[in-house]
Design a protein around this motif. Sequence first.
Motif, PDB file in Angstrom:
ATOM      1  N   UNK A 111       0.838  -1.199   0.000  1.00 35.58           N
ATOM      2  CA  UNK A 111       0.000   0.000   0.000  1.00 35.58           C
ATOM      3  C   UNK A 111       0.878   1.255   0.000  1.00 35.58           C
ATOM      4  N   UNK A 112       1.923   1.240   0.801  1.00 34.77           N
ATOM      5  CA  UNK A 112       2.844   2.372   0.862  1.00 34.77           C
ATOM      6  C   UNK A 112       3.547   2.568  -0.475  1.00 34.77           C
ATOM      7  N   UNK A 113       4.014   1.473  -1.060  1.00 33.31           N
ATOM      8  CA  UNK A 113       4.712   1.570  -2.351  1.00 33.31           C
ATOM      9  C   UNK A 113       3.799   2.117  -3.450  1.00 33.31           C
ATOM     10  N   UNK A 157       2.474   6.693  -6.957  1.00 32.19           N
ATOM     11  CA  UNK A 157       1.460   7.591  -7.514  1.00 32.19           C
ATOM     12  C   UNK A 157       2.032   8.991  -7.753  1.00 32.19           C
ATOM     13  N   UNK A 158       3.143   9.328  -7.086  1.00 26.83           N
ATOM     14  CA  UNK A 158       3.797  10.614  -7.341  1.00 26.83           C
ATOM     15  C   UNK A 158       4.257  10.734  -8.785  1.00 26.83           C
ATOM     16  N   UNK A 159       4.574   9.616  -9.404  1.00 29.53           N
ATOM     17  CA  UNK A 159       5.009   9.632 -10.806  1.00 29.53           C
ATOM     18  C   UNK A 159       3.918  10.172 -11.731  1.00 29.53           C
TER      19      UNK A 159
END
Length: 161
Positions: free
Chosen positions: A149-151, A156-158
């Motif tokens: 979930x963290x990854x 999602x910043x990409x």
Amino acid sequence: MMEVALVMGSISDWPVVKQTAEMLESLGVSYDKHVISAHRMPEQLQTFGAQAKGEHYQVIIAAAGGAAHLPGMMAANTTLPVIGIPVQTKALNGVDSLLSMVQMPSGVPVATVAIGDAGAKNAAILAAQIIALHNDTVNQKLVQFRTNQTQEAIKSNDQLN
């Protein structure tokens, strides 16, 4: 031996509860499912609740819409932890269900999650967290779930570029 009993007030609740089942499966938690209406099957509800611990369940997840008495009545008939999923209704969008669950009297708790899909998934995660207290395999699956979930959130910043 099933670890979780998934109980719904009506077969119409299955689309929501199915998400709970899928999340339990992904976390390696065994379950079975039952339709037990608090209003149309009161004797079956009492029997199920009274026998649940003897059946080796560790947690009961109960989903209901409308008046949503199922989680509270299940909690009244067992000492097992009960997690309530408020099912969205047409009349009040599930707020009626939510309020029925979170306003339990002192001494008969129902852990209540969000209305609808998020709640369905969170109920499974909460049940897994309870089971993970004594089950290292489920604990490791929860750790992996959180890592994934963290990854996903970091990746999602990409999408912002």
